[in-house]
Structure formats: C-alpha cells, structure tokens
Design an enzyme around this catalytic site. Structure first.
Site, short mmCIF file in Angstrom:
data_model
loop_
_atom_site.label_atom_id
_atom_site.label_comp_id
_atom_site.label_asym_id
_atom_site.label_seq_id
_atom_site.Cartn_x
_atom_site.Cartn_y
_atom_site.Cartn_z
N MET A 27 0.84 -1.21 0.00
CA MET A 27 0.00 0.00 0.00
C MET A 27 0.87 1.25 0.00
O MET A 27 0.39 2.35 0.31
CB MET A 27 -0.93 0.00 1.21
CG MET A 27 -1.90 -1.20 1.19
SD MET A 27 -3.46 -0.89 2.01
CE MET A 27 -2.92 -0.56 3.65
N GLY A 33 10.96 -2.84 5.52
CA GLY A 33 10.22 -4.11 5.47
C GLY A 33 9.83 -4.42 4.03
O GLY A 33 10.08 -5.51 3.52
N HIS A 34 9.24 -3.42 3.37
CA HIS A 34 8.87 -3.60 1.97
C HIS A 34 10.11 -3.88 1.12
O HIS A 34 10.10 -4.72 0.23
CB HIS A 34 8.19 -2.33 1.42
CG HIS A 34 6.91 -1.95 2.10
ND1 HIS A 34 6.78 -0.81 2.85
CD2 HIS A 34 5.71 -2.55 2.13
CE1 HIS A 34 5.55 -0.71 3.32
NE2 HIS A 34 4.87 -1.76 2.90
N GLY A 144 4.66 -10.35 4.11
CA GLY A 144 5.38 -10.28 5.38
C GLY A 144 4.73 -11.13 6.46
O GLY A 144 3.51 -11.16 6.58
N ASP A 147 2.22 -9.49 9.14
CA ASP A 147 0.76 -9.60 9.03
C ASP A 147 0.43 -11.09 8.92
O ASP A 147 0.04 -11.59 7.87
CB ASP A 147 0.28 -8.80 7.82
CG ASP A 147 0.64 -7.34 7.97
OD1 ASP A 147 0.04 -6.67 8.82
OD2 ASP A 147 1.56 -6.87 7.28
N LEU A 181 8.66 -2.46 11.74
CA LEU A 181 8.40 -1.39 10.79
C LEU A 181 6.97 -1.50 10.27
O LEU A 181 6.48 -2.60 10.00
CB LEU A 181 9.38 -1.48 9.62
CG LEU A 181 10.81 -1.12 9.98
CD1 LEU A 181 11.74 -1.43 8.81
CD2 LEU A 181 10.91 0.34 10.34
#
Ligand code: AMP
Length: 273
Positions: A27, A33-34, A144, A147, A181
């Site tokens: 998003m 993290g991304h 990830g 989630d 993060l």
C-alpha cells in the site's frame, strides 16, 4: 523501471515477459520491510513487479483510508533503486467496478483476532490480492510474516481456490530498538513510539520464557500482558501456524501475536516459535 497505471497495460507487458515473475503487493509509504520483500523477489526472479494500491475495500468505516500515508515520489525512487522492473500504480476505478462478485474470508479464521476488531477487513484484503494476482500472474508473491493472519488467509485462498502461485513468507523487519516497521508508525508521537516498544518487548519476554522451557500459554499471556500495561490491548493470542488456539507452545508450530492501540494507531506484531 516502467510505471504502469492500468491492469490491461500491465497484463499486456507481462504477457510476453521471458522468465519468472516475482510480485510484491503493497500500500506504499515504503520502508525497509517492503524493501526486504522486494529484494527477496529480486533474488529469486527474472522480473519483479511491485504494486502500490491503498485498497479501499480493506478499510472499515471510520478508519484511516483518507489519511493513510501516500508518498508517490519517494516510493518510486525506492522501487527504482531496488531494481523493480514494473511499478503498478492503479486507480481504484481500474480495479473495482459496480455490483461485483464478492470474495469472503473464511467464517472462523477471517473473523478472529484482527478480524474481530476489523470485521470484513480480510474480505477486502483477499479480494484485492486475488485481483492483483490475476493481473500479474506471478510465479511467486511475497508477503510479510508481520501480518501473520493475512499471510495465512492468503495461503489458504491460494490453496483452496487452486491458484497457481507460490506464496513466499518474509520475516518481520524491525527498527534497532525492536519496533516492527509499519507504514502506520508515522502516526506515532514521540511518547507514543516509546509506548509502542512495549509490544516488541512483550514478544521478547514471551520468547525468553519459551527458551526457559516455560510453555504454558496462560502463563506466557499473563507475563506479556504485564509488559504491555497500560496499553489498550486488542488481543494477545498464541496459536498454531493454522491459527488454532493452543494451550501449550509447540516448537516450530506456534505464532504469538499482539494487537494493540497506541493512541489512535492500531499496531500488530508477532513472533514465530
Ligand atoms: P502494506 O504496505 O502495509 O500493505 O504491506 C505490504 C507487505 O509488506 C505485506 O506483505 C506486509 O506484511 C509486508 N510488511 C509490512 N511491514 C513489514 C515488516 N516490518 N517486515 C516485513 N514485511 C512487512
């Protein structure tokens, strides 16, 4: 890197692509993290596609859809520097129409834990992930572990609907002080950020107890809740990897999850045992 705005254009570009395709749906407001998801995709695939789409159907009434951080220029640079081939940046109108077929998360696992605090959230997540996976037709898609419930539900969707994509889990990336993060961390004031550290600390405490061979779920939860005081805790849960509740920790088959409100910000974190 090519920036693509419509599903049709992306499908056309990928139709003749040679080699494997790795896909990272996000998003936006990209952080390390991304970036880790992207670099895992880069290592294992010939072509890397990243999508940035603040998906309206996964936000409930009154949530932060309109204020969710949007950073188009910075995100574009991150993707460019991370070796992304296609950055997919669709408008909501090219993803959603009127009177649509609906996809519903499973009645139990889609409506426990975060699904209780945000009923319907996972219906929206699964719907958009299904649409994006159908547009990109990736060999591998990266999600990830942070989630964890979302990851489990996507794995279930892919398995139950016989979809042809490998879902690759990626470990949670943290700040040096332990805070996981999240794009939503920007909402935290300095004192709130300090309070938020209790979430990672409670998980660390749980991990330490397990190392000392204390495996009682009740005992671990009590100790975690003490560390989390006085945060508004939505849940502390200890489940197996399929999200069934446990009474005793099972090594290599347990996830310990925390969801808590810090001010108005909902934060999630977990550790895999
Ligand atoms: P989002 O942009 O928040 O929807 O996240 C996009 C993807 O990045 C999801 O698969 C998340 O689970 C993953 N992700 C978010 N935060 C982290 C993190 N701290 N470490 C690893 N992956 C993450």
């Amino acid at each position: 890197m090519k920036i693509v705005h419509t599903p049709d254009e992306l499908k056309m570009l990928l139709k003749d692509a040679k080699g494997s395709v790795g896909f990272v749906p996000t998003m936006g407001a990209l952080h390390s993290g991304h970036q880790t998801l992207i670099s895992e995709a880069r290592k294992a695939n010939d072509i890397v596609v990243v999508s940035i789409f603040v998906n309206p159907t996964q936000f409930l009434e009154g949530e932060d859809l309109s204020s969710y951080p949007r950073r188009a220029d910075a995100d574009e640079k991150v993707c460019e520097l991370s070796g992304v081939d296609y950055l997919f940046y669709p408008e909501a109108s090219s993803i959603y129409g009127r009177d649509e077929v609906s996809l519903k998360a499973p009645d139990v696992r889609g409506y426990i834990l975060e699904g209780t605090s945000r009923p319907g959230h996972f219906d929206g997540v699964l719907t958009v992930v299904m649409k994006l996976l159908n547009i990109v037709r990736a060999d591998r898609a990266y999600f990830g572990q942070k989630d964890a419930q979302q990851l489990m539900l996507i794995q279930e969707m892919v398995r139950q609907l016989f979809m042809d994509v490998d879902i690759v889990p990626v470990q949670t990336v943290r700040e040096v002080d332990g805070l996981a993060l999240s794009s939503r961390n920007v909402y935290l004031s300095a004192p709130e950020r300090e309070e938020a550290l209790k979430i990672a600390r409670s998980l660390k405490r749980a991990g330490k107890l397990v190392m000392q061979d204390i495996l009682s779920v009740d005992r671990i939860k009590v100790e975690m809740l003490a560390v989390l005081e006085p945060l508004e805790v939505e849940h502390v849960a200890i489940v197996d990897r399929a999200f069934n509740p446990l009474e005793t920790i099972e090594i290599d088959n347990t996830i310990i999850l925390v969801e808590a409100m810090v001010g108005n910000t909902r934060l999630l974190d977990n550790i895999w045992i």
